[in-house]
Design a protein around this motif. Structure first.
Motif, PDB file in Angstrom:
ATOM      1  N   GLN A  25       0.943  -1.145   0.044  1.00 50.50           N
ATOM      2  CA  GLN A  25       0.125   0.134  -0.190  1.00 50.50           C
ATOM      3  C   GLN A  25       0.788   1.322  -0.137  1.00 50.50           C
ATOM      4  OE1 GLN A  25      -3.516   0.148   2.741  1.00 50.50           O
ATOM      5  NE2 GLN A  25      -3.308  -2.252   2.793  1.00 50.50           N
ATOM      6  N   MET A  26       0.300   2.371  -0.570  1.00 50.05           N
ATOM      7  CA  MET A  26       0.994   3.550  -0.823  1.00 50.05           C
ATOM      8  C   MET A  26       1.363   4.297   0.576  1.00 50.05           C
ATOM      9  SD  MET A  26       2.072   3.621  -3.856  1.00 50.05           S
ATOM     10  CE  MET A  26       1.958   3.051  -5.230  1.00 50.05           C
ATOM     11  N   LEU A  27       2.550   4.853   0.862  1.00 55.35           N
ATOM     12  CA  LEU A  27       2.561   5.958   1.537  1.00 55.35           C
ATOM     13  C   LEU A  27       3.648   7.220   1.118  1.00 55.35           C
ATOM     14  CD1 LEU A  27       2.996   6.746   4.648  1.00 55.35           C
ATOM     15  CD2 LEU A  27       5.107   5.378   5.078  1.00 55.35           C
ATOM     16  N   GLY A  28       3.115   8.236   1.041  1.00 60.37           N
ATOM     17  CA  GLY A  28       3.825   9.442   0.239  1.00 60.37           C
ATOM     18  C   GLY A  28       3.885   9.147  -1.045  1.00 60.37           C
ATOM     19  N   GLY A  29       3.160   8.416  -1.618  1.00 61.82           N
ATOM     20  CA  GLY A  29       3.500   8.177  -3.106  1.00 61.82           C
ATOM     21  C   GLY A  29       4.383   6.979  -3.555  1.00 61.82           C
ATOM     22  N   LYS A  30       4.688   6.146  -2.741  1.00 61.01           N
ATOM     23  CA  LYS A  30       5.324   4.895  -2.919  1.00 61.01           C
ATOM     24  C   LYS A  30       5.153   3.824  -1.787  1.00 61.01           C
ATOM     25  CE  LYS A  30       9.701   6.591  -0.949  1.00 61.01           C
ATOM     26  NZ  LYS A  30      11.060   7.064  -1.515  1.00 61.01           N
ATOM     27  N   PRO A  31       5.060   2.556  -2.543  1.00 64.18           N
ATOM     28  CA  PRO A  31       4.799   1.367  -1.581  1.00 64.18           C
ATOM     29  C   PRO A  31       5.552   1.613  -0.259  1.00 64.18           C
ATOM     30  CG  PRO A  31       4.965   0.592  -3.718  1.00 64.18           C
ATOM     31  CD  PRO A  31       5.527   1.973  -3.646  1.00 64.18           C
ATOM     32  N   LEU A  32       4.899   1.138   0.925  1.00 64.06           N
ATOM     33  CA  LEU A  32       5.419   0.985   2.358  1.00 64.06           C
ATOM     34  C   LEU A  32       6.748   0.337   2.170  1.00 64.06           C
ATOM     35  CD1 LEU A  32       4.460   1.862   5.009  1.00 64.06           C
ATOM     36  CD2 LEU A  32       3.666  -0.493   5.512  1.00 64.06           C
ATOM     37  N   LEU A  33       6.761  -1.030   1.405  1.00 66.02           N
ATOM     38  CA  LEU A  33       8.080  -1.628   1.383  1.00 66.02           C
ATOM     39  C   LEU A  33       9.255  -0.963   0.976  1.00 66.02           C
ATOM     40  CD1 LEU A  33       9.520  -4.690   1.240  1.00 66.02           C
ATOM     41  CD2 LEU A  33       8.553  -5.031  -0.938  1.00 66.02           C
ATOM     42  N   ARG A  34       9.015  -0.060  -0.387  1.00 67.00           N
ATOM     43  CA  ARG A  34      10.012   0.473  -0.858  1.00 67.00           C
ATOM     44  C   ARG A  34      10.744   1.472   0.037  1.00 67.00           C
ATOM     45  NH1 ARG A  34      10.726   1.672  -6.549  1.00 67.00           N
ATOM     46  NH2 ARG A  34      12.193   3.382  -6.826  1.00 67.00           N
ATOM     47  N   HIS A  35      10.103   2.117   1.096  1.00 64.85           N
ATOM     48  CA  HIS A  35      10.591   2.946   1.973  1.00 64.85           C
ATOM     49  C   HIS A  35      11.852   2.211   2.692  1.00 64.85           C
ATOM     50  CE1 HIS A  35       7.779   6.538   2.002  1.00 64.85           C
ATOM     51  NE2 HIS A  35       6.960   5.629   1.568  1.00 64.85           N
ATOM     52  N   CYS A  36      11.409   0.969   3.115  1.00 65.77           N
ATOM     53  CA  CYS A  36      12.559   0.055   3.716  1.00 65.77           C
ATOM     54  C   CYS A  36      13.779  -0.267   3.001  1.00 65.77           C
ATOM     55  CB  CYS A  36      11.696  -1.127   4.693  1.00 65.77           C
ATOM     56  SG  CYS A  36      10.419  -0.775   5.586  1.00 65.77           S
ATOM     57  N   THR A 351       7.445   6.086 -12.375  1.00 59.14           N
ATOM     58  CA  THR A 351       7.916   6.879 -11.279  1.00 59.14           C
ATOM     59  C   THR A 351       7.826   6.470  -9.794  1.00 59.14           C
ATOM     60  OG1 THR A 351       5.634   8.141 -11.146  1.00 59.14           O
ATOM     61  CG2 THR A 351       7.393   9.217 -12.459  1.00 59.14           C
ATOM     62  N   GLY A 352       6.900   5.435  -9.845  1.00 57.05           N
ATOM     63  CA  GLY A 352       6.903   4.711  -8.501  1.00 57.05           C
ATOM     64  C   GLY A 352       5.871   5.330  -7.507  1.00 57.05           C
ATOM     65  N   VAL A 353       5.113   6.059  -8.146  1.00 56.12           N
ATOM     66  CA  VAL A 353       3.923   7.023  -7.128  1.00 56.12           C
ATOM     67  C   VAL A 353       2.575   6.141  -7.309  1.00 56.12           C
ATOM     68  CG1 VAL A 353       5.695   8.867  -7.266  1.00 56.12           C
ATOM     69  CG2 VAL A 353       3.787   8.731  -8.715  1.00 56.12           C
ATOM     70  N   ALA A 354       1.673   6.914  -6.624  1.00 52.67           N
ATOM     71  CA  ALA A 354       0.450   6.337  -6.849  1.00 52.67           C
ATOM     72  C   ALA A 354      -0.310   7.229  -8.106  1.00 52.67           C
ATOM     73  CB  ALA A 354      -0.644   6.624  -5.613  1.00 52.67           C
ATOM     74  N   VAL A 355      -1.054   6.514  -8.606  1.00 47.50           N
ATOM     75  CA  VAL A 355      -1.582   7.004  -9.949  1.00 47.50           C
ATOM     76  C   VAL A 355      -2.427   8.478  -9.804  1.00 47.50           C
ATOM     77  CG1 VAL A 355      -3.845   5.774 -10.045  1.00 47.50           C
ATOM     78  CG2 VAL A 355      -2.799   6.301 -12.357  1.00 47.50           C
ATOM     79  N   ASP A 356      -2.901   8.264  -8.355  1.00 52.74           N
ATOM     80  CA  ASP A 356      -3.847   9.938  -8.149  1.00 52.74           C
ATOM     81  C   ASP A 356      -2.746  11.122  -8.022  1.00 52.74           C
ATOM     82  OD1 ASP A 356      -2.742   9.278  -5.602  1.00 52.74           O
ATOM     83  OD2 ASP A 356      -4.681   9.139  -4.650  1.00 52.74           O
ATOM     84  N   ARG A 357      -1.402  10.705  -8.076  1.00 54.54           N
ATOM     85  CA  ARG A 357      -0.470  11.793  -8.148  1.00 54.54           C
ATOM     86  C   ARG A 357       0.019  12.361  -9.397  1.00 54.54           C
ATOM     87  NH1 ARG A 357       1.643  13.011  -2.998  1.00 54.54           N
ATOM     88  NH2 ARG A 357       0.948  11.476  -1.386  1.00 54.54           N
ATOM     89  N   ILE A 358      -0.546  11.672 -10.425  1.00 57.81           N
ATOM     90  CA  ILE A 358      -0.302  12.037 -11.911  1.00 57.81           C
ATOM     91  C   ILE A 358      -1.531  12.453 -12.506  1.00 57.81           C
ATOM     92  CG2 ILE A 358       0.552  10.932 -13.993  1.00 57.81           C
ATOM     93  CD1 ILE A 358       2.626  10.830 -11.799  1.00 57.81           C
ATOM     94  N   SER A 359      -1.136  13.536 -13.269  1.00 52.08           N
ATOM     95  CA  SER A 359      -2.439  14.016 -14.069  1.00 52.08           C
ATOM     96  C   SER A 359      -1.894  14.238 -15.357  1.00 52.08           C
ATOM     97  CB  SER A 359      -2.863  15.406 -13.551  1.00 52.08           C
ATOM     98  OG  SER A 359      -3.549  16.156 -14.586  1.00 52.08           O
ATOM     99  N   VAL A 360      -2.790  13.837 -16.512  1.00 50.23           N
ATOM    100  CA  VAL A 360      -2.493  13.853 -17.736  1.00 50.23           C
ATOM    101  C   VAL A 360      -3.686  14.613 -18.486  1.00 50.23           C
ATOM    102  CG1 VAL A 360      -2.127  12.833 -20.103  1.00 50.23           C
ATOM    103  CG2 VAL A 360      -0.830  11.784 -17.941  1.00 50.23           C
TER     104      VAL A 360
END
Length: 389
Positions: A25-36, A351-360
Motif C-alpha cells: 500500500q502507498m505511503l507518500g506516493g510509494k509502497p511501504l516496502l519501498r521505503h524500507c 515514477t513509482g508513485v500512486a496514480v492519483d498523483r499523476i495528471s495527464v
C-alpha cells in the motif's frame, strides 16, 4: 561481505485493511516496502539487501521496487513460509550464499528506519552476538479481566521491541534452524532460546509499525513533516512529425496508433521528456539534454522511460519524493482522451508513485501554429517534489 539486511514482507497484514497487503500500500506516493528497501540500500555498511515475499506477490514486489532492481546490492526476492519465523529462516538460508558476517532483520511494516539506529545496532554487535532496538515502557500496564482493568503488571524493566534486529549471521542462522517449527514472537526470542545474549539498543517512537488503518494516517503525517522543502519545476518539449516510414508514435510511455511517429534521437516521447525536465528543474539539476545528450549514440531510439526513471532516482537519492506531476499534451491529432488513463498508469509505474498523483491532460491550439497545422506535438509539465529540510 560484512553486513547483509533481510526485509520480511511475506505477511498478509489484514488488520491494516485495503485491497492489497499493507507492505504494497502507498505511503507518500510509494509502497511501504519501498521505503524500507531504499533506507537499507542507502546505508553504506550494508552490502546486500534481500526481501522475503509471499508466493502470490511477485508482480506486486516487482512494481514496488521498480527502478531499484538494477542495484547489484539488491538480491532477487526469496519466497517466505507459512509463518514469519519460517520466512526469516528461508531468507537467511538464501543470504548464506553471500557469507555475510552480520545481518539486520527488519519488518517491511516499519518504513521510518533511520541510519543512526543501524549504526548503533552494528556497533553493539562488537559486544554481543545480538542487538535489538527497543523502547522502555512508560505507561501504566493493566491486565484485561473480562473487559475490566486489573492492576498487577510491573512496568519496571519492560521494553517494547522494534526492528531491525541485528545478529552475527552464523549464530542467528543456526538458531533459526534449531527453532524451526516453533512459534516464537521475534528473532530475539529465537536467539535467546539458542543461548545467545541480546543487547537492548534504545530505539525511537518514530520507528513505529504500521498495523491498523489509522497507522497509515499517522505515517503520512510523519513523512510529510520530514519533507518540508517543497519545490516546483516545469518542463516543455516539442517534436516534429517524422517522415521515416514505420516510425511509431510514443506519448506518455505508450505507443499510440497514428499514421506518423515523432522525429527525435530517442523515441521522441514529448510527454516524458517534459516531465523529466520538470523534475530536473525542481532539483536544480540541469536538463534532459545534459543528462542524455542527443550526440550520444547510446540514446538512439531509447525508451524515454529510462530518462524519467533517472530523474526520479536523483530525487530519491536525495531522500525526496515526487508529490505530484501534471502533464499537458498539445496536439490536433491523435486524440489523447482515450489513452489518458493508461498514460497516467504508465507514468505512475515509471515514477513509482500512486496514480492519483499523476495528471495527464490534452488540448489543441485551435488549428493555430505548428501544432494546429499538424506538424508536430508539444507537451508541458509541472512537477512538485518534496525534499528533506
Amino acid at each position: 561481505m560484512t553486513t547483509a539486511a533481510l526485509i520480511v514482507a511475506a505477511g498478509r497484514g489484514t488488520r491494516a485493511g485495503g485491497e492489497k497487503p499493507k507492505q504494497y500500500q502507498m505511503l507518500g506516493g510509494k509502497p511501504l516496502l519501498r521505503h524500507c528497501v531504499e533506507a537499507l540500500l542507502g546505508h553504506g555498511a550494508i552490502a546486500r539487501v534481500a526481501v522475503v515475499i509471499h508466493p502470490d506477490d511477485s508482480a506486486a514486489y516487482e512494481q514496488a521496487v521498480a527502478g531499484l532492481t538494477g542495484n547489484p546490492r539488491l538480491a532477487p526476492p526469496c519466497l517466505g513460509g507459512a509463518a514469519r519465523q519460517d520466512s526469516v529462516r528461508l531468507g537467511l538460508e538464501a543470504l548464506a550464499h553471500d557469507l555475510p558476517a552480520e545481518v539486520l532483520i527488519h519488518d517491511a511494516a516499519r518504513p521510518f528506519l533511520q541510519h543512526v539506529y543501524i549504526d548503533r545496532l552494528l556497533a553493539m554487535l562488537k559486544q554481543a552476538p545480538g542487538a535489538v532496538l527497543a523502547i522502555p515502557v512508560v505507561d501504566t500496564l493493566k491486565r484485561d479481566d473480562s473487559g475490566f482493568a486489573r492492576s498487577g503488571v510491573e512496568r519496571q524493566g519492560l521494553w517494547r521491541v522494534q526492528t531491525p534486529q541485528a545478529f552475527r549471521f552464523s549464530d542467528i542462522l543456526t538458531a533459526h534452524r534449531q527453532s524451526a517449527g516453533l512459534a516464537l514472537t521475534d528473532d530475539a526470542a529465537v536467539a535467546e532460546r539458542a543461548g545467545l545474549a541480546v543487547r537492548l539498543v534504545p530505539g525511537s517512537e518514530e520507528n513505529f509499525k504500521v498495523t491498523e488503518p489509522e497507522d497509515f494516517v499517522r505515517a503520512e503525517r510523519q513523512l510529510m513533516m520530514t519533507l518540508g522543502d517543497i519545490r516546483t519545476g516545469q518542463g516543455f518539449d516539442v517534436h516534429a512529425f517524422s517522415d521515416e516510414p514505420g516510425r511509431k508514435l510514443t506519448i506518455g510511455g505508450l505507443v499510440i496508433p497514428h499514421e506518423r511517429g515523432l522525429a527525435g534521437h530517442s523515441d521522441a516521447d514529448v510527454a516524458l521528456h517534459a516531465l523529466t525536465d520538470a523534475i530536473l528543474g525542481a532539483l536544480g539539476d540541469g536538463d534532459i539534454g545534459q543528462h542524455f545528450p542527443p550526440s550520444d549514440a547510446r540514446w538512439k531510439n531509447a525508451d524515454s522511460a529510462a530518462f524519467l526513471q533517472h530523474a526520479v532516482s536523483l530525487l530519491t537519492a536525495r531522500g525526496g519524493m515526487l508529490a505530484h506531476a501534471d502533464v499537458t499534451i498539445i496536439c490536433e491529432a491523435p486524440k489523447i482522451g482515450p489513452h489518458r488513463d493508461a498514460m497516467r498508469a504508465r507514468i505512475a509505474a515509471i515514477t513509482g508513485v500512486a496514480v492519483d498523483r499523476i495528471s495527464v491532460k490534452a488540448t489543441t491550439t485551435e488549428q493555430l501554429g505548428f501544432t494546429g497545422r499538424r506538424e508536430g506535438i508539444a507537451a508541458q509539465a509541472v512537477a512538485t517534489i518534496r525534499l528533506p529540510d
